[in-house]
Scaffold this active site. Structure first.
Site, PDB file in Angstrom:
ATOM      1  N   PRO A  45      -1.906   1.966   2.276  1.00 25.70           N
ATOM      2  CA  PRO A  45      -2.747   2.192   1.096  1.00 25.70           C
ATOM      3  C   PRO A  45      -2.954   0.917   0.298  1.00 25.70           C
ATOM      4  O   PRO A  45      -2.006   0.157   0.084  1.00 25.70           O
ATOM      5  CB  PRO A  45      -1.947   3.223   0.291  1.00 25.70           C
ATOM      6  CG  PRO A  45      -0.534   3.048   0.747  1.00 25.70           C
ATOM      7  CD  PRO A  45      -0.608   2.642   2.183  1.00 25.70           C
ATOM      8  N   GLN A  75      -3.412   9.341  -0.276  1.00 26.05           N
ATOM      9  CA  GLN A  75      -2.221   8.995  -1.049  1.00 26.05           C
ATOM     10  C   GLN A  75      -2.419   9.421  -2.499  1.00 26.05           C
ATOM     11  O   GLN A  75      -3.361   8.988  -3.161  1.00 26.05           O
ATOM     12  CB  GLN A  75      -1.913   7.496  -1.007  1.00 26.05           C
ATOM     13  CG  GLN A  75      -0.547   7.205  -1.650  1.00 26.05           C
ATOM     14  CD  GLN A  75      -0.292   5.752  -1.918  1.00 26.05           C
ATOM     15  OE1 GLN A  75      -0.956   5.155  -2.756  1.00 26.05           O
ATOM     16  NE2 GLN A  75       0.666   5.181  -1.210  1.00 26.05           N
ATOM     17  N   TYR A 106       4.988   3.092  -9.463  1.00 25.02           N
ATOM     18  CA  TYR A 106       4.257   4.226 -10.017  1.00 25.02           C
ATOM     19  C   TYR A 106       5.222   5.354 -10.391  1.00 25.02           C
ATOM     20  O   TYR A 106       6.432   5.212 -10.306  1.00 25.02           O
ATOM     21  CB  TYR A 106       3.137   4.629  -9.064  1.00 25.02           C
ATOM     22  CG  TYR A 106       2.118   3.511  -8.972  1.00 25.02           C
ATOM     23  CD1 TYR A 106       1.163   3.352  -9.968  1.00 25.02           C
ATOM     24  CD2 TYR A 106       2.171   2.570  -7.943  1.00 25.02           C
ATOM     25  CE1 TYR A 106       0.263   2.283  -9.933  1.00 25.02           C
ATOM     26  CE2 TYR A 106       1.279   1.503  -7.911  1.00 25.02           C
ATOM     27  CZ  TYR A 106       0.328   1.370  -8.904  1.00 25.02           C
ATOM     28  OH  TYR A 106      -0.543   0.313  -8.875  1.00 25.02           O
ATOM     29  N   ARG A 152       6.011   7.838   0.526  1.00 26.82           N
ATOM     30  CA  ARG A 152       6.195   6.382   0.560  1.00 26.82           C
ATOM     31  C   ARG A 152       7.216   5.984  -0.496  1.00 26.82           C
ATOM     32  O   ARG A 152       7.127   6.400  -1.661  1.00 26.82           O
ATOM     33  CB  ARG A 152       4.872   5.664   0.308  1.00 26.82           C
ATOM     34  CG  ARG A 152       4.979   4.122   0.303  1.00 26.82           C
ATOM     35  CD  ARG A 152       3.598   3.504   0.132  1.00 26.82           C
ATOM     36  NE  ARG A 152       3.627   2.089  -0.171  1.00 26.82           N
ATOM     37  CZ  ARG A 152       3.448   1.101   0.710  1.00 26.82           C
ATOM     38  NH1 ARG A 152       3.265   1.394   1.986  1.00 26.82           N
ATOM     39  NH2 ARG A 152       3.444  -0.153   0.333  1.00 26.82           N
ATOM     40  N   GLY A 195      -1.392  -3.836   5.600  1.00 26.87           N
ATOM     41  CA  GLY A 195      -2.256  -3.765   4.445  1.00 26.87           C
ATOM     42  C   GLY A 195      -3.348  -4.810   4.479  1.00 26.87           C
ATOM     43  O   GLY A 195      -4.467  -4.544   4.906  1.00 26.87           O
TER      44      GLY A 195
END
Length: 376
Positions: free
Chosen positions: A26, A101, A183, A231, A318
């Site tokens: 992501p 995600q 996050y 994740r 990524g």
């Protein structure tokens, strides 16, 4: 015997059959309308990368309460679902598999960067370093978030479950919960962002992992554990996170969720804490490894070394996927990788996003030839 080639197919009961072991990680790209609906160019972008064994989308906010940046996409409204349905249809038509995600920003936000214009919510009122992505390229400094009440926590868990149902309605093959990279879920796990003294706080490891476990269970109940990945980035200092001793926390977390039958665990490694080596023995399902976080981009050789070690079943890439939409084919051909157009990483159009060409193979003469690729 373990197959150590990234290009070898992979099959497992929960995740199904994948044509290779290269996962697109992501990556935030900010190609949404002001209301969070993905722009039409998003379908082009992901469809171009459908040769990945699995695509995991950029972080998508489950509700506006979790929005962290302007023009970041959401999965809350009918318009969001319709926009993402165009993306999943395009990826499936190209033969790909794609997970959404879900990313609640927690403290990572600013009123100017949020549709609702309100303060971000977080486990504790601890201001993050740095700045948010605001309208028209503005970068306002982060502000102190509002500490979540117990009702806020219950609402956030419900938001994740509702957004997961919306992801299934939009045609996604599954959902990945973003419990990493600073996050909201990570904020509950980390030392310096969770200063609570209640059942979701510092009293014990069991308290610190409670929110993550409850979110995982709620989403598994909503859409089925076989459609759910998680994740984690234990010990990752990105965006001001601090975890002095991540091992006990993440071992306890895996012990709680290992038996739920999730599709996969997506785990990032780092120099401070060898997460893959420490946690792999505690995880009995599919494990996606990422070894490029906060370091050099992962090469094919580095990815295959991860497979050879047994630390992971699949490897996520990524930055290489940003400028190389056909990354597996480039690995197979031994072709050079294209450079990223850094100036257009977070703009709103196709430039630096969906305009990277696929590999163009030149005819090989009797004396040998070259394979070239040009930007158009």
């Amino acid at each position: 015997m373990t197959n150590t080639s990234l290009l070898a197919p992979y099959s497992a009961a929960r995740i199904g059959h994948l044509p290779n072991r290269v996962v697109m990680a992501p990556m935030t790209r900010a190609r949404a309308a002001d209301d969070g609906t993905p722009l039409p160019v998003v379908a082009d972008y992901y469809a171009q990368r459908a040769s990945a064994g699995l695509i995991v989308t950029e972080g998508i906010w489950p509700s506006s309460r979790g929005q962290s940046g302007w023009r970041y996409p959401g999965l809350q409204t009918a318009a969001h679902i319709e926009g993402w349905r165009r993306v999943t249809d395009a990826v499936h038509a190209a033969g790909g598999r794609i997970y959404a995600q879900l990313m609640h920003g927690g403290r990572n936000g600013h009123p100017l960067a949020r549709i609702d214009g309100d303060l971000p919510l977080a486990p504790s009122a601890v201001t993050p370093p740095g700045h948010a992505h605001g309208p028209d390229g503005s970068k306002p400094d982060y502000v102190a978030p509002r500490e979540m009440t117990l009702d806020d926590i219950r609402t956030a868990i419900k938001d994740f479950a509702d957004a997961a149902r919306n992801a299934v309605a939009a045609g996604f093959d599954g959902v990945e919960l973003h419990g990493a990279n600073s996050y909201l879920i990570h904020q509950f796990l980390a030392d310096n962002t969770n200063l609570r003294d209640d059942a979701y706080g510092r009293g014990s490891v069991a308290d610190r992992i409670r929110f993550a476990v409850e979110v995982v269970r709620a989403v598994a109940d909503a859409i089925g554990a076989e459609r759910l990945g998680l994740r984690l980035s234990p010990g990752n200092p990105q965006f001001g996170m601090a975890e002095a001793d991540p091992g006990p926390v993440y071992r306890a977390l895996l012990d709680e969720i290992d038996g739920l039958g999730l599709a996969y665990l997506h785990l990032t490694d780092n120099d401070g804490y060898p997460a893959l080596a420490d946690l792999r023995p505690r995880w009995h399902g599919v494990l996606i490894g990422n070894v490029g976080e906060n370091g050099d981009p992962t090469t094919r050789e580095a990815g295959e070394a991860v497979l050879a070690s047994g630390a992971a079943d699949l490897v996520s890439y990524g930055r290489a996927f940003i400028s190389n939409p056909d990354l597996p084919e480039r690995f197979a051909a031994g072709a050079p990788l294209q450079e990223i157009d850094e100036a257009h990483l977070y703009t709103n159009g196709a430039e630096g996003y969906s305009d990277y060409p696929a590999l163009e193979r030149e005819l090989v003469s009797a004396q040998g030839g070259a394979q070239t690729s040009t930007r158009t």
